[in-house]
Motif scaffolding. Structure first.
Motif, PDB file in Angstrom:
ATOM      1  N   PHE A 133     -24.935 -63.458  93.009  1.00  0.00           N
ATOM      2  CA  PHE A 133     -25.985 -62.617  92.432  1.00  0.00           C
ATOM      3  C   PHE A 133     -27.159 -63.488  91.972  1.00  0.00           C
ATOM      4  N   ASP A 134     -26.839 -64.520  91.211  1.00  0.00           N
ATOM      5  CA  ASP A 134     -27.859 -65.481  90.748  1.00  0.00           C
ATOM      6  C   ASP A 134     -28.609 -66.091  91.924  1.00  0.00           C
TER       7      ASP A 134
ATOM      8  N   ARG B 129     -20.004 -57.433  98.951  1.00  0.00           N
ATOM      9  CA  ARG B 129     -20.648 -56.238  98.381  1.00  0.00           C
ATOM     10  C   ARG B 129     -21.898 -56.597  97.588  1.00  0.00           C
ATOM     11  N   VAL B 130     -21.803 -57.669  96.804  1.00  0.00           N
ATOM     12  CA  VAL B 130     -22.970 -58.101  96.019  1.00  0.00           C
ATOM     13  C   VAL B 130     -24.126 -58.451  96.954  1.00  0.00           C
TER      14      VAL B 130
ATOM     15  N   ASP C 263     -17.140 -66.465  88.005  1.00  0.00           N
ATOM     16  CA  ASP C 263     -16.981 -65.444  89.042  1.00  0.00           C
ATOM     17  C   ASP C 263     -17.922 -65.752  90.220  1.00  0.00           C
ATOM     18  N   PRO C 264     -17.359 -65.971  91.401  1.00  0.00           N
ATOM     19  CA  PRO C 264     -18.196 -66.320  92.551  1.00  0.00           C
ATOM     20  C   PRO C 264     -19.228 -65.235  92.883  1.00  0.00           C
ATOM     21  N   ALA C 265     -18.869 -63.986  92.612  1.00  0.00           N
ATOM     22  CA  ALA C 265     -19.817 -62.902  92.898  1.00  0.00           C
ATOM     23  C   ALA C 265     -21.043 -63.025  91.986  1.00  0.00           C
TER      24      ALA C 265
END
Ligand code: GDP
Length: 301
Positions: free
Chosen positions: A172-173, A209-210, A166-168
């Motif tokens: 996040f990472d 959004r992230v 998941d790219p999101a």
């Protein structure tokens, strides 16, 4: 300026030479003159609407200043093009006043997104900034590896997960890694598949959004990368990524590979977005901050 001159050689050779030939060959400003000028401008991808406007303005100047020699019109045309390229927006990038700056790159496959990220990483690094890359294109085979190659070349870290993840989650990472390692600028790659546009837009929204949740003022820039050699196609791509994806500016790549550098003018006119950078070759330092005066000067100067 030299970089612009070199990079715009093809456009100079074809477009500028034709313009200069027209202005020196023709001895009269008549309908034939305007028609030929129109043809040359449209041939350089300036865009029909913009060409009409330029010719209108030239006609008005000719009347007002009672100009008779075509050669007198050339500096006026250059000035008009500079004026068209100017906007209210600055072409510089928005940066965080303190802490982490996040720049998101969007655009369809093959336009030069990865290359641009690599070049920009190198540029910021040479300015003494700490840079990190986020491998957000988890879809295209080889995209992550390609970004890693650029990361090595530029000497910056790349945060990645497996292909297909998941790219999101990658973002996040990357945001957490960037904050904990005291990174100044995080450059984020994203997928550019066109097969499923709705999916892609949803994916970009989720990434957005992230980022906003983790760094309230981010992304500081959302740059759409466009390939200058695709001409009017680049314009329709930009419309597809429309205002809703929060674009803040454009990077126009491969200007060195086209004789139709007039696309810069068309893009400036038809999209309400500033061209912030241009790609002028495949090498790591072939990226230039866009400057309308330097651009026109490199062409006509
Ligand atoms: P992506 O799929 O959008 O990430 O595109 P890539 O970064 O892989 O670039 C696609 C191709 O365009 C590569 O062969 C790059 O070397 C080339 N490319 C990218 N930017 C430029 C540029 O400014 N000038 C030229 N001549 N080639 C470029």
């Amino acid at each position: 300026t030299n970089k612009f001159k070199e990079g715009l050689a093809k456009t100079r050779d074809v477009f500028v030479e034709r313009v200069e030939d027209l202005f020196s060959r023709r001895k009269k400003i008549d309908e034939d003159f305007y028609e030929e000028l129109e043809e040359i401008l449209i041939g350089a991808d300036v865009g029909v609407g913009t060409v009409m406007k330029l010719i209108e303005n030239l006609r008005a100047e000719v009347r007002k200043r009672k100009i008779e020699q075509p050669s007198e019109l050339q500096p006026i045309l250059s000035e008009m093009i500079v004026a068209l390229l100017k906007g209210d927006e600055k072409s510089s990038l928005k940066m965080a006043s303190s802490g982490l700056t996040v720049i998101l790159f969007v655009g369809v496959n093959g336009v030069g997104k990865t290359t641009t990220i690599g070049k920009m990483a190198h540029m910021f690094k040479s300015q003494g900034k700490k840079v990190m890359l986020a491998a957000g294109d988890t879809f295209r085979a080889g995209a992550i590896e390609q970004l890693e190659v650029w990361g090595k070349r530029a000497g910056v870290d790349v945060i990645k997960q497996q292909s297909g993840s998941d790219p999101a989650a990658v973002m996040f990472d990357a945001l957490h890694a960037a904050k904990s390692r005291g990174v100044d600028i995080l450059l984020c790659d994203t997928a550019g598949r066109l097969q499923n546009k709705v999916n892609l837009m949803e994916e970009l929204n989720k990434i957005y959004r992230v980022i906003t949740r983790e760094v309230p003022e981010a992304p500081h820039e959302v740059l759409l990368v466009l390939d200058a050699t695709t001409g009017q196609n680049a314009l329709s791509q930009a419309k597809m990524f429309d205002e809703k994806s929060g674009l803040t500016g454009l990077v126009l790549t491969k200007l060195d590979s086209t004789a139709k550098g007039g696309i810069v003018v068309a893009i400036r006119q038809e999209l309400q977005l500033p061209v912030k950078f241009v790609g002028l070759g495949e090498k790591i330092d072939d990226l230039q901050q866009f400057d309308s005066e330097q651009f026109v000067h490199a062409l006509f100067g």
